[in-house]
Structure formats: structure tokens, C-alpha cells
Design a protein around this motif. Structure first.
Motif, mmCIF file in Angstrom:
data_model
loop_
_atom_site.group_PDB
_atom_site.id
_atom_site.type_symbol
_atom_site.label_atom_id
_atom_site.label_comp_id
_atom_site.label_asym_id
_atom_site.label_seq_id
_atom_site.Cartn_x
_atom_site.Cartn_y
_atom_site.Cartn_z
ATOM 1 N N GLU A 177 -26.715 -27.199 -9.800
ATOM 2 C CA GLU A 177 -27.401 -27.282 -8.387
ATOM 3 C C GLU A 177 -28.770 -27.979 -8.807
ATOM 4 O OE1 GLU A 177 -26.582 -27.249 -5.495
ATOM 5 O OE2 GLU A 177 -28.489 -27.680 -4.556
ATOM 6 N N LEU A 178 -29.208 -27.808 -9.756
ATOM 7 C CA LEU A 178 -30.486 -28.599 -10.326
ATOM 8 C C LEU A 178 -30.246 -29.856 -10.720
ATOM 9 C CD1 LEU A 178 -33.504 -28.436 -11.069
ATOM 10 C CD2 LEU A 178 -32.773 -27.656 -13.289
ATOM 11 N N ARG B 24 -27.968 -31.713 -9.581
ATOM 12 C CA ARG B 24 -27.886 -32.500 -8.342
ATOM 13 C C ARG B 24 -28.710 -32.788 -7.609
ATOM 14 N NH1 ARG B 24 -25.879 -32.216 -3.976
ATOM 15 N NH2 ARG B 24 -26.571 -30.349 -3.349
ATOM 16 N N GLU B 25 -29.750 -31.880 -7.547
ATOM 17 C CA GLU B 25 -31.238 -32.197 -6.977
ATOM 18 C C GLU B 25 -31.924 -33.424 -7.635
ATOM 19 O OE1 GLU B 25 -32.975 -28.477 -6.758
ATOM 20 O OE2 GLU B 25 -31.707 -27.559 -5.373
ATOM 21 N N LEU B 26 -31.679 -33.298 -9.030
ATOM 22 C CA LEU B 26 -32.533 -34.247 -9.761
ATOM 23 C C LEU B 26 -31.730 -35.657 -9.769
ATOM 24 C CD1 LEU B 26 -33.389 -32.085 -12.795
ATOM 25 C CD2 LEU B 26 -35.048 -32.546 -10.997
ATOM 26 N N ARG C 290 -34.808 -31.494 -16.741
ATOM 27 C CA ARG C 290 -36.091 -31.854 -15.852
ATOM 28 C C ARG C 290 -37.056 -32.860 -16.250
ATOM 29 N NH1 ARG C 290 -37.420 -27.618 -12.205
ATOM 30 N NH2 ARG C 290 -36.092 -25.598 -12.292
ATOM 31 N N HIS D 18 -35.606 -36.408 -16.375
ATOM 32 C CA HIS D 18 -35.864 -37.012 -14.963
ATOM 33 C C HIS D 18 -37.166 -37.299 -14.705
ATOM 34 C CE1 HIS D 18 -35.490 -37.180 -10.613
ATOM 35 N NE2 HIS D 18 -36.210 -36.436 -10.384
ATOM 36 N N ASP E 32 -39.700 -27.042 -7.701
ATOM 37 C CA ASP E 32 -39.564 -25.601 -7.024
ATOM 38 C C ASP E 32 -40.809 -24.965 -7.726
ATOM 39 O OD1 ASP E 32 -38.644 -26.532 -9.475
ATOM 40 O OD2 ASP E 32 -37.397 -24.672 -9.683
ATOM 41 N N SER F 109 -40.419 -21.862 -4.740
ATOM 42 C CA SER F 109 -38.945 -21.304 -4.751
ATOM 43 C C SER F 109 -39.361 -19.819 -3.847
ATOM 44 C CB SER F 109 -38.846 -20.720 -5.934
ATOM 45 O OG SER F 109 -39.586 -19.988 -6.810
ATOM 46 N N LEU G 266 -38.812 -33.703 1.158
ATOM 47 C CA LEU G 266 -38.481 -32.362 0.980
ATOM 48 C C LEU G 266 -39.300 -31.570 2.188
ATOM 49 C CD1 LEU G 266 -38.486 -31.516 -2.850
ATOM 50 C CD2 LEU G 266 -36.434 -30.992 -0.967
#
Length: 828
Positions: A396-397, A399-401, A425, A428, A518, A534, A584
Motif C-alpha cells: 500500500e505504501l 502504491r502511494e509512493l 520512502r 522516492h 503520514d 496517521s 491529499l
DNA sequence: CTCTCCCT
């Protein structure tokens, strides 16, 4: 000069067998304890194998230190310099030449090589050293290598070497592998179990054990294993001054010069007591140690998918860890080991530590899988599959990145991230920062976040900006600064960034937030208290200068029980957040019950995940949302908050009575629970214009409940469960449905003269319970059978009443007497 | 009562 092969090493006995096994088949599992000599002798033996041709042998080591060390020892056995036949490659450092045939490589670096060249051109064999450590990298590298071997390279030799290993498990991964076992070589170590003592702090136990060891053993230095920095400092304090001995802490945060002081013998020849974390278990060898004292504890990082954060926890060591620690006392000669637990509780220790793949953040692994082209890791030959929840979180992380597309396939951005070779992270962060012209600043930040802290010791601020300035001013710890600068330079080279700095400290926050959106944090309540995007809480150390800031971009923190502890962060402005995270940020009308002030609060909120960036009261909220919020408030406060009139209460009791005696009819359930559950249906329509608790007093609950019945039910209710009954005297007497199981008719006895039977309701189904009263409404008799009462007990009751109320009418035959609501019937 | 260790 050292011989190429040392016949005195235990491994010498099995080298020929190893050679034959690899002639017969490509895969081998070699179990050999420390001191067997496997790290040097096995690669050298393979050098001579006929199947090697001119191919290279790659020796995989878990640590840079181990890779360089192995290359040096191999070169010594070959009587050459490092970089001739034997060389090494680690990040930022390599000694490889045209003649090199044995390459000692860190597993992490090899994974990058394998992802770029799955065929492993020019490689004849891979040797996995220290496989029992079970790093994610070694697990993955072996799995990928097995796949490459199966599909592209059937001739590739794979040798898995390990000090302790579940041979059966690995045999399942490598079904054709031969298994060979070798002896180790170490001096005997006497073990003393000092018993379990959970009542005493570990630091006090350790200090006592150290004093005892110094008294019992005439010579030799002491190595004590403690879980972490705090325990080391407190044990040091507990020991106070020791005569003729020095106490030296040893942990990863220490500058290299201090680490060296702990490793070298004391120049003044005093006895040395080294208080160490697990860094001394396998990474560093300390000279002069004959005594080991083991607390039996170690600190491990556990990733929590629920929070997306890592938490440090103190756990018991495994037996393998404890034996490894003990072995450190048997390097020079016979040694002694004190264990701060009992032989009995030792049986409860796990045999091996948990493999890394079970406990850590799986984002790097998820990216490796995607780069390898794998969707389902259960198809991979892994000893332990990655836990599903943690893997899902990691994907999921990614995908978000933007590293994965919705079907878990790697994107071009993801590929670029994987090639950079750092946490996804941060990879990115580098790529996006570069596109904004801040790539060099981002490289410095990434290096600060991945290398040892440039500022040491207690009381340091969490401010990333201070570190950025120390990098430029040349302050802070020299060793740490050099590594940070080297790492940053390497990433700048990979990204093709010429500038050394292209942004200022004030821009650090918006860079960090690229990696950790987050972990954007907003100050709340007390000083240094923050809320993370978060939704979790986080806090700075007391008096950290950063706690002035309204918003922080947090990079590293430790998830505590309630609130996470912030270790590194940079300030960020609301304006920067608004620009960088526009996609966001959501704006929504929020109409909700405010439980503290007991009213419906209607506002427009601009949010970034869990953070409320701005809120404005709403002038005209949607009436439906308003009603829903009021209903929610009533639900929270309970039904008792409503104004229950007597008639409303009676109505509920009447319906409950009919539900009981006429179960075949569909009388509604008006219990507290049912009414709460159906609140919108029966109360909703009556709430117009009501938005605070005080407004609820205007409600007519009798009307609301009645409205929820249909016409037929309302008719039937009046007939079957009337509020009043007409009695023979002509009075309308109220029925009480609430105090007893059956409806109670409380009526003066005289008013019932002439009635032969007990009155019945519910279509004759239920007799009422008669409470017969004196003229002064004192209870005289309770009965459900009026006929029997007249015939029996009436006689005695009558004479009693006659005595008390002589002027009243007390006929002998109540059945034919005239009922009356007065003392006597009116004369005709 | 202020962070285990390692790596690309």
C-alpha cells in the motif's frame, strides 16, 4: 607465510567431500560452527574445481566488515594482496582487479547486481556465509538465486553455509542439495547459571555478577551483554569506581574512536570491563576477553502494521544468541561464562532468533519482489514467507509512493527507486526532490537518516536542520560525518547532480515530508505534543527547541505504547503543506454531535488525513446531516435524556403488555435497545430544528411513539390495552401497566359490587390484577379471582371494614348490591 | 528510564 589450505582447521576434513558433492550436483548445505574455517577454506577449495572454468566465486557476507575481513584473510592464504585473486565489493568501497576470481560481497550489494543481471554472467558459484543470521537480504538472495538457477543457470553452484541451521527446512528449499557437517574449534567455556531474579533490576544483577567474576577469576577481561544504551549507562553508574579495572561502554552510537578504545587492550594494562549491546555478538571482536556475562536480553525492532511504525522492544535472547555470546569467552583459551538466568528457565528459550522477515518493515522487500517481477511470494523458495498483513501494508505504501500500479506491478518510478538502493520512502524522496531542484539537499537528508547520528549523547535535539549545518561547518562526530558525506556524494553521482547543496535548512521539512507524508505532525495540547497525519500521537523530548513549531515533518520515531517518541524531524510551514500535499487535502462539511458541549457542531474542515488544517463554522448545515448528528447525540447520551411523560411511559408499557400476551400479533419491540436501534424511524421525524440537548425537552414522545403505529394498531391498542376501565360504579379507573407483570386495577371495593367476574382485557386473554381498596384507598385485598373473593374472604373483610367505616354500606350479598363511589348508594 | 543491529 600462511598455507593456502590449513590442515589443522576442522573444515579440512570435509573439503574433499565438498569438492565431490559439487561435482555431482549444483547445491550444497554446509553446517559448520564458528572456528571451523569455512569462510576462507571453502572458497579456496572451489577455486580449483573443474566446473568453475574461468567463472567467479561470489562469497556473500552480511556485513561490510565481514566482507572486507574475508577478502583480507583469503588474500593472506593466497599470499597475494587484496584485489588480486581475492577481492571485495561493498557500497562505496571495492578492491577488485582483472585477476579477481573470489569476490567477497555484501548481500545487499549482491541483490542489486542480481536484479540487474539475473543470469549472473561470469559467475560460477555463490556461497552464502552466515546464513543462520537469516537477514531478509540473504533469504531473498537465495530465493532469487534458486529461481535463476532453475530457469536460466542450471550450472550455477549454490553453497549455503551456516553455524546452526535447520537442515531439514533448507533441504525442502533445495531438494537436490547435499548436506555436509563439520566440527568447529573453540576452547571450552565453563558456564555458571546465576538463577532467575525478576525482582531485581537487571543493572544491579549485572553489577553484582561483574564484581563476583572479578573476584573469582584472577585474570582476563570481562564482556557483559546488555540490551541497550540505558542499561549500559545504569550498570556503569551501579558499578561506581572499581579498583584496578576500567569500565568501557560499547554500542553502535559510539564514535569510532570510543569503539576502538573498548576493542583494544587497556594501554595501562588494567583489567577491562566492556558493557556492550549485541554489537559485540558477531560484528566486533574484542581483544583479551576470557569472561562473558550475559543479561539474557536484547533489544529488537518490531514493525507494527497497525501503525506503520517500528517499535523497539526488549526480549529474551534465543539459545543460539546466548551460545554465540558465550563463545566470545573461548577465543584465547578456556573461558568462563555467567548467565543471569537458571538452567531450568533456559529450556524455555527459543532455539533461534526469529528471522528478520517476520518482524521488520517489509517495504524494501516488497519493492525487491516487484522488481524481480513477482506478485505472490508464496511461489518463492523462502524458509519463512513474509507476514501477509505487513506485506499488504508495505505494498500500500509503495502504491502511494507511485512505485507500484494497482495490480502490484512495478512502475518506471519504482524501478528508478529500486536502483538507488535505499529505503523506498527515501528513494522516492530523492527522485521527487531532484525534479524540484533540491536533489542535493535531499541526498544529505537521506544520508543523515540512514547513517549513524552526527550528534551523539543525551540531550540532543531532534532538529534535522542542526545536522545539516554540522555537515557544512565540519562539526559533530568526524566518523559519522565522513560516512554521511560519502553516502550523499554517491547518491548525487547516481542521480547526476553536480551541486553539493541546492537548498537550505528551511526547506528540509518539505523534503522529509515527501518520504513520510503520514508523519506530518501538528502541535496539539501541551508543549512538544503532536498529532501525526496517521492519527497517532507523537512527542518531542522535554525542552527540545523544535517544540516551538506548529508543524513538523517527522522522519524517525519510535512507536511507544500511547505516544511515539520523535527522534528526527524538521519544521514545515502550513503554506508548504498546502502546496506540496494539495492532492491529499480534503475539504468537507463536518456535522457531528459535540459530546462535551452537547450540541451539533457544524463546520467546514480542511484536512490532511487525520490533521485538521483549518475549520470554519457552517451557517446553514444540511437538515438531514443535522438530524443524523442529533440522533447520534441521543444514542451517545442514552434514552433517559429524553423527556418521558407519564402517558408516554404508559404507552410503552401497554404495547409491551400486548407484545407479551398476544405474541402472534406483530406488536413492536419498544425495549430500550430496540428504541435506540430504531431511533431514526420513530424519533427522527420529530427532531426538526433540534440541535442541542436543551431542545429535546420540547419533544412529545407519546405523539412520536403513537405516530409510529399504523391506524389499525392504534385502534387495537385502545380496545385491547385501554388506559382506563369502566367499573360497576360508573367510574373510569386507570389501569397500571408498569408496576407488575399483569395490569393492575386499583379500585375501592364498594365500586365493584355487582361484578361477578374479574374484568379481562386483551380480548379476554388477560384478567387484570385487582387491588381492592378501602374507602380511604388503603389496600384490602389483592385478587385475580373476584368470584371466589365474594364467596370466601369477603365475609371477614366486610366485618373489618364495618368496624372501621361504620357509616359506609357493607351489604351481605355483594353480588346483588348496588355499587357506589360514595359512602352509600344514593337512595332511589 | 534518551535508539537494537545491519545493508543497498
Amino acid at each position: 607465510m600462511i598455507a593456502r589450505f590449513d590442515p589443522l582447521l576442522p573444515i579440512a576434513e570435509v573439503l574433499a567431500e565438498i569438492g565431490r558433492a559439487l561435482e555431482a550436483g549444483p547445491n550444497l548445505v554446509l553446517e559448520a560452527p564458528p572456528g571451523a574455517g569455512k569462510t576462507t577454506q571453502v572458497p579456496l577449495a572451489l577455486l580449483d574445481a573443474s566446473w568453475r572454468g574461468d567463472g567467479k566465486i561470489i562469497l556473500l557476507e552480511p556485513r561490510r566488515l565481514a566482507a572486507r575481513g574475508a577478502a583480507h584473510r583469503l588474500a593472506a592464504h593466497l599470499d597475494e594482496a587484496v584485489g588480486e585473486t581475492a577481492g571485495y565489493r561493498v557500497r562505496l568501497d571495492r578492491k577488485i582487479g582483472p585477476k579477481t576470481r573470489i569476490e567477497c560481497v555484501t548481500t545487499g550489494l549482491f541483490l542489486r547486481q542480481l536484479q540487474g543481471d539475473p543470469e549472473l554472467k561470469g559467475v560460477a558459484a555463490l556461497i552464502f556465509d552466515e546464513f543462520h543470521e537469516r537477514s531478509v537480504e540473504a533469504d531473498l538472495a537465495l530465493a532469487f538465486a534458486l529461481e535463476a538457477q532453475a530457469s536460466l543457470r542450471p550450472d550455477l553452484r549454490l553453497v549455503v553455509m551456516s553455524a546452526t541451521l535447520d537442515g531439514a527446512a533448507i533441504a525442502a528449499l533445495m531438494p537436490t542439495a547435499r548436506r555436509i557437517t563439520s566440527e568447529g574449534r573453540a576452547f571450552p567455556v565453563t558456564t555458571h547459571h546465576l538463577g532467575d531474579d525478576s525482582a531485581t533490576w537487571i543493572e544491579k544483577q549485572m553489577a553484582a555478577a561483574i564484581r563476583r567474576a572479578l573476584a573469582d577469576e584472577a585474570e582476563g577481561d570481562v564482556l557483559a551483554f546488555l540490551p541497550g544504551l540505558g542499561e549500559i549507562r545504569r550498570t556503569e553508574r551501579e558499578l561506581g569506581g572499581l579498583a584496578d579495572a576500567i569500565v568501557l561502554p560499547l554500542h553502535g552510537d559510539l564514535p569510532l574512536s570510543d569503539q576502538d578504545r573498548a576493542i583494544q587492550p587497556d594501554p595501562q594494562g588494567r583489567r577491562k570491563i566492556v558493557l556492550a549491546t549485541s554489537i559485540a555478538e558477531s560484528s566486533l571482536t574484542i581483544q583479551g576477553i576470557r569472561i562473558v556475562i550475559d543479561s539474557g536480553q536484547r533489544r529488537v525492532a518490531r514493525f507494527d502494521p497497525a501503525t506503520g511504525m517500528t517499535r523497539l522492544t526488549t526480549t529474551k535472547v534465543s539459545l543460539a544468541n546466548a551460545d554465540q555470546r558465550r563463545g566470545r569467552a573461548g577465543r584465547l583459551g578456556p573461558g568462563t561464562c555467567y548467565r543471569l538466568w537458571s538452567a531450568n528457565s533456559e529450556r524455555a528459550l527459543a532455539p533461534q532468533p526469529a528471522p528478520e522477515i517476520i518482524e521488520i518493515d517489509l517495504a524494501p522487500l516488497a519493492l525487491e519482489l516487484a522488481a524481480w517481477g513477482i506478485d505472490d511470494p508464496s511461489n518463492l523458495p523462502l524458509l519463512d514467507p513474509p507476514p501477509a498483513a505487513a506485506l499488504a501494508q508495505a505494498r500500500e505504501l509503495l502504491r502511494e509512493l507511485g512505485a507500484l500500479d494497482p495490480s502490484h506491478r512495478i512502475t518506471a518510478h519504482g524501478r528508478a527507486m529500486a536502483e538507488l538502493g535505499l529505503h523506498p520512502r527515501l528513494a522516492h524522496m530523492l527522485l521527487i526532490a531532484k525534479s524540484r531542484g533540491l536533489g542535493a539537499l535531499a541526498c544529505d537528508i537521506a544520508a543523515i537518516l540512514t547513517e549513524r547520528d552526527i550528534i551523539g549523547g543525551p540531550g540532543r535535539s531532534a532538529d534535522l536542520g542542526e545536522r545539516l549545518e554540522l555537515l557544512q561547518s565540519g562539526g559533530g562526530d568526524r566518523g559519522a560525518r565522513a560516512r554521511i558525506q560519502q553516502a550523499a556524494k554517491d547518491w548525487r553521482r547516481q542521480l547526476g547532480i553536480a551541486a553539493e547543496r541546492d537548498g537550505s535548512r528551511s526547506e528540509a521539512g518539505s523534503i522529509v515530508a515527501l518520504a513520510y507524508p503520514d508523519r506530518l505532525a501538528q502541535q496539539r495540547g501541551g508543549k512538544g505534543q503532536y498529532r501525526l497525519a496517521s492519527g497517532r500521537g507523537a512527542e518531542l523530548a522535554l525542552d527540545d527547541p523544535l517544540s516551538r513549531e506548529s508543524y513538523l515533518a517527522v522522519a524517525t520515531l519510535d512507536a511507544g505504547q500511547k505516544s511515539a517518541r520523535i527522534y528526527l524531524a524538521a519544521p514545515i510551514s502550513l503554506a508548504e503543506i498546502e502546496v506540496d500535499f494539495a492532492s491529499l487535502i480534503t475539504s468537507a462539511e463536518q456535522v457531528a454531535w459535540n459530546a462535551r458541549e452537547e450540541f451539533v457542531e457544524a463546520k467546514r474542515e480542511r484536512r490532511l488525513l487525520a490533521l485538521v488544517l483549518e475549520e470554519k463554522p457552517l451557517q446553514k448545515p444540511d437538515p438531514d446531516l443535522l438530524r443524523a448528528a442529533t440522533l447520534d447525540g441521543i444514542r451517545q447520551m442514552g434514552l433517559d435524556v429524553l423527556p418521558w411523560s407519564n402517558t408516554a411511559r404508559t404507552l410503552r408499557a401497554r404495547v409491551a403488555f400486548l407484545r407479551r400476551v398476544l405474541p402472534e400479533k406483530d406488536w413492536p419491540d419498544w425495549s430500550d435497545d430496540a428504541l435506540l436501534a430504531s431511533l431514526p424511524d420513530w424519533l427522527g421525524p420529530h427532531l426538526t430544528g433540534m440541535s442541542r440537548r436543551a431542545h429535546l425537552d420540547r419533544l412529545d414522545l407519546h405523539a412520536a411513539l403513537t405516530d409510529s403505529l399504523d391506524w389499525q394498531q392504534r385502534q387495537a391498542l385502545e380496545q385491547l390495552a385501554p388506559t382506563h376501565l369502566d367499573v360497576p360504579s360508573g367510574s373510569r379507573v386507570p389501569l397500571d401497566y408498569e408496576t407488575a407483570e399483569q395490569p393492575v386495577l386499583a379500585v375501592r371495593l364498594q365500586e365493584m359490587f355487582g361484578a361477578t367476574e374479574t374484568p379481562r382485557i386483551a380480548g379476554g386473554r388477560a384478567p387484570v390484577l385487582l387491588h381492592l381498596l378501602s374507602p380511604a384507598r388503603r389496600p384490602v385485598q389483592v385478587t385475580q379471582d373476584l368470584a371466589s373473593f365474594w364467596k370466601g374472604a369477603y365475609k371477614a373483610v366486610k366485618s373489618d371494614l364495618k368496624g372501621q367505616y361504620p357509616k359506609h354500606y357493607w351489604p351481605d350479598d355483594p353480588l346483588i348490591a348496588e355499587p357506589t363511589a360514595r359512602a352509600k348508594p344514593r337512595p332511589r
